[in-house]
Design a protein around this motif. Sequence first.
Motif, PDB file in Angstrom:
ATOM      1  N   TRP A 177     129.641  21.731 -61.861  1.00 17.49           N
ATOM      2  CA  TRP A 177     128.772  22.762 -62.372  1.00 17.49           C
ATOM      3  C   TRP A 177     128.869  23.142 -63.849  1.00 17.49           C
ATOM      4  O   TRP A 177     128.707  23.856 -64.315  1.00 17.49           O
ATOM      5  CB  TRP A 177     129.088  23.907 -61.549  1.00 17.49           C
ATOM      6  N   TYR A 219     132.965  24.079 -52.646  1.00 21.82           N
ATOM      7  CA  TYR A 219     131.980  23.107 -52.443  1.00 21.82           C
ATOM      8  C   TYR A 219     132.526  22.124 -51.411  1.00 21.82           C
ATOM      9  O   TYR A 219     131.779  21.361 -50.696  1.00 21.82           O
ATOM     10  CB  TYR A 219     132.024  21.932 -53.775  1.00 21.82           C
ATOM     11  N   ASN A 254     123.046  26.254 -61.254  1.00 22.46           N
ATOM     12  CA  ASN A 254     123.062  24.877 -61.125  1.00 22.46           C
ATOM     13  C   ASN A 254     123.946  24.295 -59.781  1.00 22.46           C
ATOM     14  O   ASN A 254     124.421  23.139 -59.925  1.00 22.46           O
ATOM     15  CB  ASN A 254     123.404  24.314 -62.404  1.00 22.46           C
ATOM     16  N   SER A 255     124.323  25.174 -59.078  1.00 18.66           N
ATOM     17  CA  SER A 255     125.379  24.731 -57.931  1.00 18.66           C
ATOM     18  C   SER A 255     124.481  24.549 -56.615  1.00 18.66           C
ATOM     19  O   SER A 255     125.175  24.818 -55.569  1.00 18.66           O
ATOM     20  CB  SER A 255     126.360  25.662 -57.969  1.00 18.66           C
ATOM     21  N   TRP A 256     123.451  23.831 -56.829  1.00 18.70           N
ATOM     22  CA  TRP A 256     122.878  23.416 -55.544  1.00 18.70           C
ATOM     23  C   TRP A 256     122.782  21.990 -55.169  1.00 18.70           C
ATOM     24  O   TRP A 256     123.041  21.186 -56.234  1.00 18.70           O
ATOM     25  CB  TRP A 256     121.178  23.869 -55.804  1.00 18.70           C
ATOM     26  N   VAL A 257     123.310  21.887 -53.981  1.00 15.08           N
ATOM     27  CA  VAL A 257     123.348  20.338 -53.523  1.00 15.08           C
ATOM     28  C   VAL A 257     122.422  20.073 -52.567  1.00 15.08           C
ATOM     29  O   VAL A 257     121.903  21.290 -51.746  1.00 15.08           O
ATOM     30  CB  VAL A 257     124.890  19.928 -53.018  1.00 15.08           C
ATOM     31  N   THR A 258     121.966  18.838 -52.075  1.00 14.97           N
ATOM     32  CA  THR A 258     121.532  18.499 -50.880  1.00 14.97           C
ATOM     33  C   THR A 258     122.112  17.924 -49.649  1.00 14.97           C
ATOM     34  O   THR A 258     123.023  17.002 -49.816  1.00 14.97           O
ATOM     35  CB  THR A 258     120.220  17.518 -51.092  1.00 14.97           C
ATOM     36  N   ILE A 262     118.707  19.234 -46.742  1.00 12.80           N
ATOM     37  CA  ILE A 262     118.394  20.588 -46.998  1.00 12.80           C
ATOM     38  C   ILE A 262     119.147  21.327 -48.275  1.00 12.80           C
ATOM     39  O   ILE A 262     120.440  20.884 -48.509  1.00 12.80           O
ATOM     40  CB  ILE A 262     118.914  21.553 -45.861  1.00 12.80           C
ATOM     41  N   GLN A 263     118.356  21.840 -49.142  1.00  7.03           N
ATOM     42  CA  GLN A 263     118.884  22.344 -50.561  1.00  7.03           C
ATOM     43  C   GLN A 263     119.846  23.659 -50.019  1.00  7.03           C
ATOM     44  O   GLN A 263     119.327  24.527 -49.322  1.00  7.03           O
ATOM     45  CB  GLN A 263     118.033  22.778 -51.185  1.00  7.03           C
ATOM     46  N   MET A 264     121.131  23.434 -50.574  1.00  9.68           N
ATOM     47  CA  MET A 264     122.085  24.542 -50.205  1.00  9.68           C
ATOM     48  C   MET A 264     122.942  25.005 -51.422  1.00  9.68           C
ATOM     49  O   MET A 264     123.141  23.864 -52.299  1.00  9.68           O
ATOM     50  CB  MET A 264     123.204  24.186 -49.179  1.00  9.68           C
ATOM     51  N   GLN A 265     123.264  26.119 -51.631  1.00  7.73           N
ATOM     52  CA  GLN A 265     123.897  26.600 -52.712  1.00  7.73           C
ATOM     53  C   GLN A 265     125.258  26.562 -52.624  1.00  7.73           C
ATOM     54  O   GLN A 265     125.794  27.068 -51.665  1.00  7.73           O
ATOM     55  CB  GLN A 265     123.275  28.093 -53.334  1.00  7.73           C
ATOM     56  N   SER A 266     126.166  25.881 -53.405  1.00  8.16           N
ATOM     57  CA  SER A 266     127.722  26.077 -53.464  1.00  8.16           C
ATOM     58  C   SER A 266     127.906  27.220 -53.857  1.00  8.16           C
ATOM     59  O   SER A 266     127.952  27.440 -55.228  1.00  8.16           O
ATOM     60  CB  SER A 266     128.334  24.814 -54.037  1.00  8.16           C
TER      61      SER A 266
END
Length: 384
Positions: A177, A219, A254-258, A262-266
């Motif tokens: 991140w 994460y 900026n800590s979003w992942v797929t 589905i988009q999820m925030q770490s």
Amino acid sequence: MKTIHTLIFLVFIGLFTETSIAQQLYFPERGNWNEKSPTEFNIDSAKLNEAVEYAKDQEYSGSSDLRQAILKGFEGEPYHKILGPTKKRGAPAGLILKDGYIIAKWGDIDRVDMTFSVTKSYLSTIAGLALDNKLISSADDFAYNYIWDNTYDGNHNKKITWRHLLTQSSDWSGQLWGGYDWADRPPKTGDIDDWKFRKLQEPGSVFEYNDVRVNVLSYSLLNIWRKPLPQILKEKIMDPIGGSTTWRWYGYDNSWVTIDGIQMQSVSGGGHSGGGLFINTKDHARFGLLFMNNGKWNNKQLISENWITEATKSSKANSNYGFMWWLNQKGSRHWEGLPEHLFYAAGFGGNFIVVDQKQNIVIVTRWLEPNKIDEFVTKIYDSF
């Protein structure tokens, strides 16, 4: 025959006694919490009130604008930025529980505030739940066997186990991140080149408080659960213990992942760069009460007793640190004159959850000058 009858009688008495002890503990329902006078537990009310007044008088000296407090507190770190939400803090607040009952309180205990690294103790609980649910076979498994992207690439990072991440002894090397491991709380000597090209320590051998590596754990757990960690905490811990609907757990912008499309925030393990757990004092106390009772709420085991034992055991790299819980063992963070079985969660700005399993005590304090915590807790124990 007489011997058999005696044995049956002793077993019955043992079960009855164990049940009676369990029944002494009180577990508050959602939206309700019974209080008792300290004198009902042979606790000196005047001395306990002195401790409370001390906590109110020893307010954290940093800015109440926590964005400013964070920037000032970590101004020695190169490239440090606020990446997640922050919130202005309230005044000192706290609760003291005995057998689950509130015996003292001060400040606005319903106010939602940042709690910084106390978040780490919640994060480690998500790891414990993963072990209980067999999503992780062992704390000593290598993390790269579960997370197959480039997070654990390289000869050094491939040696890192879940235990190393939980005890902050991994010396994980990399960037996440936008944060570099070497730039988080760097040594007071040397320069950027010295920090970047340092000799890496064998995982498990050296303790180093480092939020980038904590966020690597977060994460990694997100990838294990395939579901946002705040939802895991809500469903498996906070809802069963009657937590409020007001707490929130944030990551960074900026800590979003797929994952699974589905988009999820770490989420972050603290508020070092903003984010982390925003929560009220009463919810903290419920969480502390769960740990005080070895993971059981009323008659339901929410997290295994074995995990509580492991999480509050000294680690090889630091006798005062377990799985993201601080321990009052002999060492650099030992509180002299206080029981060594105490363990606690601690966060920037003087946020603490202190747990005493032997005397059924939970202490939550917010915005206490951090170096006053041992004196504050000592004053509480002087009232017993």
